[in-house]
Scaffold this motif. Structure first.
Motif, PDB file in Angstrom:
ATOM      1  N   GLN A 113     130.642  38.486  34.810  1.00 14.69           N
ATOM      2  CA  GLN A 113     131.153  39.388  33.763  1.00 14.69           C
ATOM      3  C   GLN A 113     130.725  40.734  33.907  1.00 14.69           C
ATOM      4  OE1 GLN A 113     129.392  37.759  30.106  1.00 14.69           O
ATOM      5  NE2 GLN A 113     127.890  36.721  31.097  1.00 14.69           N
ATOM      6  N   ASN A 114     131.541  41.616  33.742  1.00 13.69           N
ATOM      7  CA  ASN A 114     131.332  43.127  33.925  1.00 13.69           C
ATOM      8  C   ASN A 114     131.789  43.689  32.899  1.00 13.69           C
ATOM      9  OD1 ASN A 114     130.687  45.440  35.074  1.00 13.69           O
ATOM     10  ND2 ASN A 114     132.277  45.395  36.670  1.00 13.69           N
ATOM     11  N   TYR A 115     130.552  44.610  32.189  1.00 16.62           N
ATOM     12  CA  TYR A 115     130.766  45.126  30.789  1.00 16.62           C
ATOM     13  C   TYR A 115     130.528  46.885  31.465  1.00 16.62           C
ATOM     14  CZ  TYR A 115     130.582  40.747  28.705  1.00 16.62           C
ATOM     15  OH  TYR A 115     130.931  39.477  28.558  1.00 16.62           O
ATOM     16  N   LYS A 116     131.713  47.424  31.511  1.00 15.80           N
ATOM     17  CA  LYS A 116     131.518  48.711  32.272  1.00 15.80           C
ATOM     18  C   LYS A 116     132.118  49.887  31.345  1.00 15.80           C
ATOM     19  CE  LYS A 116     133.037  50.671  36.538  1.00 15.80           C
ATOM     20  NZ  LYS A 116     133.623  50.513  38.060  1.00 15.80           N
ATOM     21  N   GLU A 117     131.017  50.893  31.313  1.00  9.20           N
ATOM     22  CA  GLU A 117     131.229  52.058  30.261  1.00  9.20           C
ATOM     23  C   GLU A 117     131.802  51.763  28.815  1.00  9.20           C
ATOM     24  OE1 GLU A 117     133.908  54.571  32.688  1.00  9.20           O
ATOM     25  OE2 GLU A 117     132.981  53.839  34.506  1.00  9.20           O
ATOM     26  N   CYS A 118     131.101  50.557  28.498  1.00 11.86           N
ATOM     27  CA  CYS A 118     131.495  50.199  27.167  1.00 11.86           C
ATOM     28  C   CYS A 118     130.307  50.544  26.007  1.00 11.86           C
ATOM     29  CB  CYS A 118     131.488  48.663  27.042  1.00 11.86           C
ATOM     30  SG  CYS A 118     132.895  47.816  28.096  1.00 11.86           S
ATOM     31  N   GLU A 119     130.718  50.611  24.868  1.00 13.58           N
ATOM     32  CA  GLU A 119     129.718  50.967  23.778  1.00 13.58           C
ATOM     33  C   GLU A 119     129.747  50.069  22.575  1.00 13.58           C
ATOM     34  OE1 GLU A 119     128.553  54.788  20.776  1.00 13.58           O
ATOM     35  OE2 GLU A 119     130.190  54.941  22.272  1.00 13.58           O
ATOM     36  N   GLY A 120     128.623  49.344  22.353  1.00 22.18           N
ATOM     37  CA  GLY A 120     128.496  48.504  21.270  1.00 22.18           C
ATOM     38  C   GLY A 120     128.890  46.898  21.672  1.00 22.18           C
ATOM     39  N   VAL A 121     128.158  46.442  22.541  1.00 20.66           N
ATOM     40  CA  VAL A 121     128.620  44.979  23.038  1.00 20.66           C
ATOM     41  C   VAL A 121     127.279  43.997  22.638  1.00 20.66           C
ATOM     42  CG1 VAL A 121     128.627  43.848  25.138  1.00 20.66           C
ATOM     43  CG2 VAL A 121     129.503  46.217  25.229  1.00 20.66           C
ATOM     44  N   VAL A 122     127.851  42.851  21.989  1.00 21.98           N
ATOM     45  CA  VAL A 122     127.007  41.920  21.634  1.00 21.98           C
ATOM     46  C   VAL A 122     127.346  40.536  22.379  1.00 21.98           C
ATOM     47  CG1 VAL A 122     126.273  40.406  19.798  1.00 21.98           C
ATOM     48  CG2 VAL A 122     126.594  42.796  19.239  1.00 21.98           C
ATOM     49  N   ILE A 123     126.297  40.256  23.137  1.00 21.57           N
ATOM     50  CA  ILE A 123     126.166  38.729  23.962  1.00 21.57           C
ATOM     51  C   ILE A 123     125.236  38.090  23.422  1.00 21.57           C
ATOM     52  CG2 ILE A 123     126.070  37.579  26.136  1.00 21.57           C
ATOM     53  CD1 ILE A 123     128.197  39.703  26.085  1.00 21.57           C
ATOM     54  N   ASP A 124     125.660  36.773  22.807  1.00 22.08           N
ATOM     55  CA  ASP A 124     124.530  35.850  22.219  1.00 22.08           C
ATOM     56  C   ASP A 124     125.062  34.370  22.401  1.00 22.08           C
ATOM     57  OD1 ASP A 124     122.470  35.565  20.253  1.00 22.08           O
ATOM     58  OD2 ASP A 124     123.908  34.717  18.908  1.00 22.08           O
ATOM     59  N   SER A 125     123.913  33.644  22.644  1.00 17.60           N
ATOM     60  CA  SER A 125     124.358  32.292  22.472  1.00 17.60           C
ATOM     61  C   SER A 125     125.161  31.860  23.624  1.00 17.60           C
ATOM     62  CB  SER A 125     124.551  31.604  21.342  1.00 17.60           C
ATOM     63  OG  SER A 125     123.463  31.756  20.362  1.00 17.60           O
ATOM     64  N   MET A 126     125.007  32.383  24.934  1.00 17.31           N
ATOM     65  CA  MET A 126     126.165  32.221  26.038  1.00 17.31           C
ATOM     66  C   MET A 126     125.289  31.560  27.009  1.00 17.31           C
ATOM     67  SD  MET A 126     127.534  34.999  28.649  1.00 17.31           S
ATOM     68  CE  MET A 126     128.726  35.808  27.642  1.00 17.31           C
ATOM     69  N   THR A 127     125.973  30.595  27.753  1.00 13.41           N
ATOM     70  CA  THR A 127     125.450  29.759  28.809  1.00 13.41           C
ATOM     71  C   THR A 127     126.388  30.162  30.142  1.00 13.41           C
ATOM     72  OG1 THR A 127     124.680  27.978  27.642  1.00 13.41           O
ATOM     73  CG2 THR A 127     124.924  27.510  29.785  1.00 13.41           C
ATOM     74  N   VAL A 128     125.690  30.798  31.283  1.00 11.51           N
ATOM     75  CA  VAL A 128     126.050  31.067  32.459  1.00 11.51           C
ATOM     76  C   VAL A 128     125.693  30.179  33.500  1.00 11.51           C
ATOM     77  CG1 VAL A 128     126.511  32.899  34.155  1.00 11.51           C
ATOM     78  CG2 VAL A 128     126.785  33.402  31.724  1.00 11.51           C
ATOM     79  N   ASN A 129     126.584  29.568  34.373  1.00  9.81           N
ATOM     80  CA  ASN A 129     126.161  28.578  35.457  1.00  9.81           C
ATOM     81  C   ASN A 129     127.208  29.075  36.555  1.00  9.81           C
ATOM     82  OD1 ASN A 129     125.085  26.766  37.237  1.00  9.81           O
ATOM     83  ND2 ASN A 129     125.569  25.096  35.845  1.00  9.81           N
ATOM     84  N   SER A 130     126.793  29.898  37.392  1.00 11.79           N
ATOM     85  CA  SER A 130     127.453  30.549  38.437  1.00 11.79           C
ATOM     86  C   SER A 130     126.848  30.648  39.776  1.00 11.79           C
ATOM     87  CB  SER A 130     128.370  31.493  38.215  1.00 11.79           C
ATOM     88  OG  SER A 130     129.544  31.990  38.956  1.00 11.79           O
ATOM     89  N   ILE A 131     127.003  29.537  40.528  1.00 12.84           N
ATOM     90  CA  ILE A 131     126.166  29.418  41.759  1.00 12.84           C
ATOM     91  C   ILE A 131     127.250  29.134  43.094  1.00 12.84           C
ATOM     92  CG2 ILE A 131     123.893  29.087  40.928  1.00 12.84           C
ATOM     93  CD1 ILE A 131     124.189  26.223  41.349  1.00 12.84           C
ATOM     94  N   CYS A 132     128.438  29.401  42.890  1.00 12.17           N
ATOM     95  CA  CYS A 132     129.536  28.748  44.029  1.00 12.17           C
ATOM     96  C   CYS A 132     129.486  29.828  45.162  1.00 12.17           C
ATOM     97  CB  CYS A 132     130.725  28.201  43.387  1.00 12.17           C
ATOM     98  SG  CYS A 132     131.664  29.647  42.227  1.00 12.17           S
ATOM     99  N   TYR A 133     129.292  31.161  44.815  1.00 14.31           N
ATOM    100  CA  TYR A 133     129.558  32.015  45.888  1.00 14.31           C
ATOM    101  C   TYR A 133     128.815  33.094  46.019  1.00 14.31           C
ATOM    102  CZ  TYR A 133     132.638  34.373  49.422  1.00 14.31           C
ATOM    103  OH  TYR A 133     133.139  34.972  50.613  1.00 14.31           O
ATOM    104  N   TRP A 134     128.666  34.251  46.920  1.00 16.04           N
ATOM    105  CA  TRP A 134     127.724  35.167  46.694  1.00 16.04           C
ATOM    106  C   TRP A 134     128.170  36.430  45.866  1.00 16.04           C
ATOM    107  CZ3 TRP A 134     124.367  34.047  50.139  1.00 16.04           C
ATOM    108  CH2 TRP A 134     124.484  33.023  51.308  1.00 16.04           C
ATOM    109  N   ASN A 135     127.065  36.889  45.525  1.00 14.24           N
ATOM    110  CA  ASN A 135     127.244  38.223  44.766  1.00 14.24           C
ATOM    111  C   ASN A 135     127.556  37.689  43.162  1.00 14.24           C
ATOM    112  OD1 ASN A 135     128.388  39.825  47.456  1.00 14.24           O
ATOM    113  ND2 ASN A 135     126.376  40.386  46.192  1.00 14.24           N
ATOM    114  N   ASN A 136     127.095  36.342  42.744  1.00 16.40           N
ATOM    115  CA  ASN A 136     127.398  36.099  41.445  1.00 16.40           C
ATOM    116  C   ASN A 136     126.134  36.412  40.397  1.00 16.40           C
ATOM    117  OD1 ASN A 136     129.278  32.825  41.336  1.00 16.40           O
ATOM    118  ND2 ASN A 136     129.792  34.687  42.636  1.00 16.40           N
ATOM    119  N   ASP A 137     126.395  37.745  40.109  1.00 12.38           N
ATOM    120  CA  ASP A 137     125.634  38.278  39.046  1.00 12.38           C
ATOM    121  C   ASP A 137     125.795  37.414  37.627  1.00 12.38           C
ATOM    122  OD1 ASP A 137     124.366  39.861  40.879  1.00 12.38           O
ATOM    123  OD2 ASP A 137     125.062  41.616  39.957  1.00 12.38           O
ATOM    124  N   GLY A 138     124.842  36.946  37.107  1.00 15.92           N
ATOM    125  CA  GLY A 138     125.184  36.399  35.737  1.00 15.92           C
ATOM    126  C   GLY A 138     125.752  37.290  34.612  1.00 15.92           C
TER     127      GLY A 138
END
Length: 497
Positions: free
Chosen positions: A180-205
């Protein structure tokens, strides 16, 4: 409980309520199963909700395949429990500008919520891309090179230039690029999220890029690349007013990182209560190497186990112009890290790459600037690091009378292995000003012939309550070109060279 209440209040008062008109995608003709692409149907529901002033588009329980979707202002996409939105595994379903399952550009008051899952089918998507390339049905020079850049692979979420964003409760899986990419945004809330991404390179959470007023809390990230990463990609941009707290991180790169992309700046970043485990690189990595300012960073409470490096702070000069980065006013406290003798992410599908320069002994935490461009005002307090030990002069060795031979690697990619061998086992500091270290405890599980701490070219250094094993080297602390040393409440021997 208090943190969740604060996040709820932040969401409630910073993001106006989305109209409660509810639209169920099944009422628009959505079908379950992985042989029918629901993209146009779900998009119709989003468009209708937006056109009527806002609403909640609901994905009910079941499996729904979809290509790219565009989220619009005043619309919430809600995934009910046991709802899975599967990203298409067909490369031809994605086109330039639509390389995310869910995207939004220049929108406001947008939300993704619920207990459901978004699965990008990243491994299957990569396989389909390669098959099409080999068959000559698509042409793409990047894919025929080592691997394509992030813009040429699929995010699960991509929001750019958006205001008042909330993504809560959901699970994100299997992206072929940054999750997920939040670019040049303002006012972002991320809460109680689960990320599981290990299937390819450059998988930033999660990547926060040149965004402001961001809160990430109560979430877990298992990523093939950096777990939580803040970046700055434009000279006029910066990440500012960022809070990260109560998160669990696992990565085949670094746990929490500022950089590597560091063109504009980072300011007012607060991190609290992180748990890090099985992480290949650094539990904490603060990197500015492309001309950016990095300042006013406060990190409090990190517990890391089986992690390749504890703390990595780097001011470099990778950019080609004459601008130099600045790094100042960093406080890191209440940190416990266990660094094993072996590779900490062995067995994960996408392990971190072996160092470009080897062999080397186990590497210490480090704080490094450049000659004439010092790291300034760094405070390390209440730090405990246990190292696996096992160093060998036959493997690698930097003599204490040859500290100048440690490479500056000014333009090198910033990571804890970038200097190859280092002359200490606990902490290495070079080109710093106004550095304070208090109540630091360093331990070894195996022997190490090197001193615990080395300071080279440091102006104003305060050391207080340095706890080092008595059996370590007689000269446990080495100082060279250090001005204004204040040393107290410690028994370890200091040697000036």
């Amino acid at each position: 409980m208090k943190t969740k209440l604060l996040i709820l209040l932040y969401i409630t008062f910073s993001i106006p309520a989305i109209a409660q008109k509810r639209l169920n995608i099944k009422d628009f003709g959505a079908r379950t199963g992985l042989d029918f692409n629901n993209a146009s149907i779900i998009q119709e529901a989003i468009d209708q909700a937006s056109a009527s002033g806002g609403g909640i588009v609901t994905v009910p329980e079941g499996n729904y395949l979809s290509g790219p979707l565009v989220l619009k202002s005043n619309v919430e996409l809600h995934l009910e429990k046991n709802a899975i939105l599967w990203g298409s595994a067909k490369r031809n379903d994605y086109t330039a500008g639509k390389m995310a399952i869910i995207s939004a550009v220049g929108q406001h008051h947008i939300r993704i919520s619920g207990k459901g899952t978004i699965d990008g089918q990243g491994r299957e998507l990569v396989q389909n891309t390669l098959l099409l390339l080999r068959a000559g049905e698509i042409r793409d020079h990047e894919w025929l090179a080592k691997r394509p850049g992030e813009d040429n692979r699929t995010n699960l979420i991509y929001f750019k230039g958006c205001k008042d964003v909330s993504v809560t409760g959901i699970t994100l899986k299997n992206a072929s690029s940054w999750v997920q990419n939040y670019k040049e945004c303002e006012g972002v809330v991320i809460d109680s999220m689960t990320v599981n991404s290990i299937c390819y390179w450059n998988n930033d959470g999660i990547d926060i890029v040149d965004s402001k007023k961001v809160r990430i809390s109560n979430s877990s990230f298992n990523a093939a690349d950096d777990a939580i990463c803040l970046k700055s990609e434009i000279s006029a941009g910066s990440c500012e007013d960022i809070l990260v707290e109560n998160c669990t991180l696992r990565s085949s790169a670094s746990g929490f990182k500022l950089g590597t992309g560091s063109v504009g700046g980072f300011r007012k970043v607060t991190v609290k209560n992180l748990t890090v485990f099985d992480t290949y690189r650094s539990a904490i990595a603060l990197e500015t190497v492309d001309g950016a300012f990095l300042e006013d960073v406060d990190i409090d409470g990190v517990n890391a186990k089986n992690t390749g490096n504890a703390i990595f702070i780097r001011l470099g000069h990778r950019n080609k112009d004459s601008r130099f980065s600045t790094l100042k006013n960093v406080s890191i406290r209440n940190v416990k890290v266990e660094v094993p003798a072996g590779k900490p992410d062995i067995g994960y599908p996408m392990e971190g790459p072996l160092p470009k320069v080897s062999p080397h002994n186990l590497l210490p935490a480090s704080v490094t600037g450049l000659p004439g461009h010092e790291v300034e005002n760094v405070k390390l307090e209440n730090i405990e690091i246990v190292y696996g030990g096992g160093a060998s002069k036959e493997r690698a060795f930097v003599s204490l009378d040859a500290l100048d031979k440690v490479t500056e690697n000014e333009a090198g990619y910033p990571e804890f292995t970038m200097f190859s061998e280092l002359p200490s086992w606990g902490l290495y500091t070079r080109h710093a000003k106004n550095m304070t270290i208090s109540n630091i405890k360093l331990r070894l599980r195996g022997e190490d012939f090197r001193p615990a701490l080395v300071f080279d070219d440091v102006k104003k250094l305060s050391l207080d309550k340095i706890d080092i094993p008595a059996e370590s080297s007689a000269a446990a602390i080495i100082v060279k070109n250090v001005e204004g040393l204040k040393y107290q409440n410690s028994k370890a021997a200091v040697k000036k060279i």
